[in-house]
Design an enzyme around this catalytic site. Structure first.
Site, PDB file in Angstrom:
ATOM      1  N   ARG A   1    -115.776  11.421  -9.431  1.00  0.00           N
ATOM      2  CA  ARG A   1    -114.505  11.322 -10.145  1.00  0.00           C
ATOM      3  C   ARG A   1    -114.778  11.514 -11.635  1.00  0.00           C
ATOM      4  O   ARG A   1    -115.898  11.306 -12.113  1.00  0.00           O
ATOM      5  CB  ARG A   1    -113.864   9.954  -9.932  1.00  0.00           C
ATOM      6  CG  ARG A   1    -113.511   9.626  -8.490  1.00  0.00           C
ATOM      7  CD  ARG A   1    -112.899   8.226  -8.413  1.00  0.00           C
ATOM      8  NE  ARG A   1    -112.459   7.876  -7.062  1.00  0.00           N
ATOM      9  CZ  ARG A   1    -113.188   7.192  -6.186  1.00  0.00           C
ATOM     10  NH1 ARG A   1    -114.408   6.784  -6.537  1.00  0.00           N
ATOM     11  NH2 ARG A   1    -112.724   6.922  -4.991  1.00  0.00           N
TER      12      ARG A   1
ATOM     13  N   LYS B   1    -114.104   3.135  -8.044  1.00  0.00           N
ATOM     14  CA  LYS B   1    -112.887   2.334  -8.135  1.00  0.00           C
ATOM     15  C   LYS B   1    -113.162   0.910  -7.669  1.00  0.00           C
ATOM     16  O   LYS B   1    -113.930   0.683  -6.752  1.00  0.00           O
ATOM     17  CB  LYS B   1    -111.783   2.958  -7.284  1.00  0.00           C
ATOM     18  CG  LYS B   1    -111.179   4.228  -7.883  1.00  0.00           C
ATOM     19  CD  LYS B   1    -109.975   4.693  -7.086  1.00  0.00           C
ATOM     20  CE  LYS B   1    -109.300   5.883  -7.757  1.00  0.00           C
ATOM     21  NZ  LYS B   1    -108.117   6.340  -6.987  1.00  0.00           N
TER      22      LYS B   1
ATOM     23  N   HIS C   1    -110.721  17.131 -11.295  1.00  0.00           N
ATOM     24  CA  HIS C   1    -110.338  16.802  -9.923  1.00  0.00           C
ATOM     25  C   HIS C   1    -110.555  17.983  -8.987  1.00  0.00           C
ATOM     26  O   HIS C   1    -110.913  17.810  -7.820  1.00  0.00           O
ATOM     27  CB  HIS C   1    -108.870  16.367  -9.880  1.00  0.00           C
ATOM     28  CG  HIS C   1    -108.594  15.129 -10.670  1.00  0.00           C
ATOM     29  ND1 HIS C   1    -109.161  13.913 -10.378  1.00  0.00           N
ATOM     30  CD2 HIS C   1    -107.824  14.927 -11.764  1.00  0.00           C
ATOM     31  CE1 HIS C   1    -108.739  13.003 -11.249  1.00  0.00           C
ATOM     32  NE2 HIS C   1    -107.934  13.600 -12.106  1.00  0.00           N
TER      33      HIS C   1
ATOM     34  N   ARG D   1    -114.120  18.086  -7.787  1.00  0.00           N
ATOM     35  CA  ARG D   1    -114.364  17.047  -6.775  1.00  0.00           C
ATOM     36  C   ARG D   1    -113.740  17.449  -5.431  1.00  0.00           C
ATOM     37  O   ARG D   1    -114.363  17.301  -4.380  1.00  0.00           O
ATOM     38  CB  ARG D   1    -113.784  15.710  -7.253  1.00  0.00           C
ATOM     39  CG  ARG D   1    -113.852  14.571  -6.233  1.00  0.00           C
ATOM     40  CD  ARG D   1    -113.422  13.277  -6.919  1.00  0.00           C
ATOM     41  NE  ARG D   1    -112.968  12.248  -6.008  1.00  0.00           N
ATOM     42  CZ  ARG D   1    -113.759  11.353  -5.412  1.00  0.00           C
ATOM     43  NH1 ARG D   1    -115.057  11.393  -5.607  1.00  0.00           N
ATOM     44  NH2 ARG D   1    -113.250  10.420  -4.624  1.00  0.00           N
TER      45      ARG D   1
ATOM     46  N   HIS E   1    -114.669   6.728  -0.905  1.00  0.00           N
ATOM     47  CA  HIS E   1    -113.355   6.344  -0.395  1.00  0.00           C
ATOM     48  C   HIS E   1    -113.475   5.068   0.432  1.00  0.00           C
ATOM     49  O   HIS E   1    -114.301   4.990   1.343  1.00  0.00           O
ATOM     50  CB  HIS E   1    -112.773   7.454   0.496  1.00  0.00           C
ATOM     51  CG  HIS E   1    -112.290   8.643  -0.269  1.00  0.00           C
ATOM     52  ND1 HIS E   1    -112.090   9.879   0.315  1.00  0.00           N
ATOM     53  CD2 HIS E   1    -111.941   8.793  -1.570  1.00  0.00           C
ATOM     54  CE1 HIS E   1    -111.655  10.727  -0.593  1.00  0.00           C
ATOM     55  NE2 HIS E   1    -111.555  10.088  -1.741  1.00  0.00           N
TER      56      HIS E   1
ATOM     57  N   TYR F   1    -108.631  16.128   3.518  1.00  0.00           N
ATOM     58  CA  TYR F   1    -109.376  17.365   3.327  1.00  0.00           C
ATOM     59  C   TYR F   1    -109.511  18.157   4.620  1.00  0.00           C
ATOM     60  O   TYR F   1    -109.801  19.338   4.590  1.00  0.00           O
ATOM     61  CB  TYR F   1    -110.765  17.061   2.752  1.00  0.00           C
ATOM     62  CG  TYR F   1    -110.695  16.467   1.373  1.00  0.00           C
ATOM     63  CD1 TYR F   1    -110.395  17.257   0.268  1.00  0.00           C
ATOM     64  CD2 TYR F   1    -110.884  15.109   1.174  1.00  0.00           C
ATOM     65  CE1 TYR F   1    -110.306  16.707  -0.992  1.00  0.00           C
ATOM     66  CE2 TYR F   1    -110.797  14.553  -0.085  1.00  0.00           C
ATOM     67  CZ  TYR F   1    -110.504  15.357  -1.166  1.00  0.00           C
ATOM     68  OH  TYR F   1    -110.403  14.804  -2.408  1.00  0.00           O
TER      69      TYR F   1
END
Length: 325
Positions: A160, A184, A253, A256, A279, A288
């Site tokens: 990210r 995150k 982005h 990525r 994730h 994806y």
């Protein structure tokens, strides 16, 4: 409940702003929220305070579910997209959770209010040829070497933007070929990198001192010798997209997303890609799989033991299609 359109700006009462200030401090000290998320929440809550102030609401205890729905409706009338409205409600929901935790409210009035449904947009990506074209940066000045290293690393490790910017030199082990990444929710993960990403990180480390002005831990620094900003990375990548004659707009982005797509196309290993991307939910990674269904269908036809091979229809008379099916 009748909505009111304000005729002129009003000063927000302290009974609204003081609890917010305490909430922001709580978020930073107790929850360790990132400064970026904090700024996003503050922008959204400031808009809500403006909305309530001009409508004569002076206390958070007076905000019920109907008012929360009005806040959502007003955001929609203001032209906000569903994602932005969801962020606004999320900020308000978190703030009310804090007030409940602090025993200033008995219940969270935003809990039962849903954000508008969002269309699920497939992330855009570059194909392999476009990626190769973008990364053919042959200039050898320190800034160009830095930019190529950033792009190679983002595409090579699926980082990210915030993860890339937050990297320190000590987080990179060139010998082992891995990165210590804080994602995150302050979750740490170890990400492998090799090939061109490794080569160009090494090239950058050789010239990094040319931009240093003093002590600095950041892996990627600006021409001022300080940690590079999110905006600078976005700007430089967009400029390289134009220089390298890429038809679509280049942003972090997109690199990525390209990493995720190309990894899935090559491996088909959804769990591994989930781990690499950091994730928490496999459902986030599954988006994806919709990017190249034709490719995945070919993989299925070639690999699944019960998949019907195309040639079978010609050689096996028992496979003649039934007109009634």
């Amino acid at each position: 409940m009748t909505d009111v359109t304000p005729s002129e700006p009003a000063t927000a009462p302290r009974s609204l702003t003081v609890p917010l200030d305490r909430f922001y401090q709580y978020q930073l000290s107790e929850r360790g929220l990132s400064a970026h998320t904090q700024r996003n929440y503050q922008r959204q809550l400031d808009k809500i305070v403006d909305f309530l102030t001009v409508r004569g609401i002076a206390h958070w205890a007076d905000v019920d579910a109907d008012w929360v729905r009005q806040i959502s409706s007003q955001a929609k009338r203001d032209g906000l997209k569903p994602g932005s409205i969801a962020l606004r409600l999320s900020a308000l929901r978190s703030f009310f959770d804090y007030l409940v935790h602090a025993e200033q409210l008995e219940a969270n009035p935003a809990k039962g209010v849903s954000a508008p449904k969002q269309g699920r947009h497939l992330p855009k990506n570059l194909d392999v040829d476009e990626m190769n074209q973008l990364l053919e940066v042959d200039q050898d000045d320190p800034l160009s070497v830095r930019d190529r290293a950033m792009m190679e690393l983002m595409y090579g490790a699926g980082l990210r933007l915030a993860e890339l910017v937050d990297l320190d030199v000590r987080d990179v082990s060139v010998r082992k070929g891995d990165l210590r990444v804080i994602g995150k929710g302050e979750k740490e993960r170890i990400v492998p990198f090799s090939g061109m990403a490794k080569t160009w990180v090494m090239n950058w480390l050789k010239v990094r001192n040319q931009l240093l002005k003093g002590p600095e831990d950041a892996l990627f620094i600006s021409k001022l010798g300080q940690r590079i900003s999110h905006r600078s990375v976005q700007k430089r990548m967009a400029e390289w997209g134009q220089k390298q004659s890429i038809n679509s707009h280049i942003n972090p982005h997109k690199l990525r997303h390209s990493f995720a797509t190309h990894m899935l196309e090559s491996s088909g290993d959804l769990r591994a890609v989930q781990e690499l991307l950091g994730h928490a939910d496999l459902g986030t990674t599954q988006i994806y799989t919709h990017l190249d269904f034709q490719h995945l269908a070919k993989v299925y036809d070639a690999a699944h033991p019960r998949a019907r091979k195309r040639g079978a229809r010609k050689t096996d008379p028992d496979n003649t299609p039934n007109s009634e099916s």
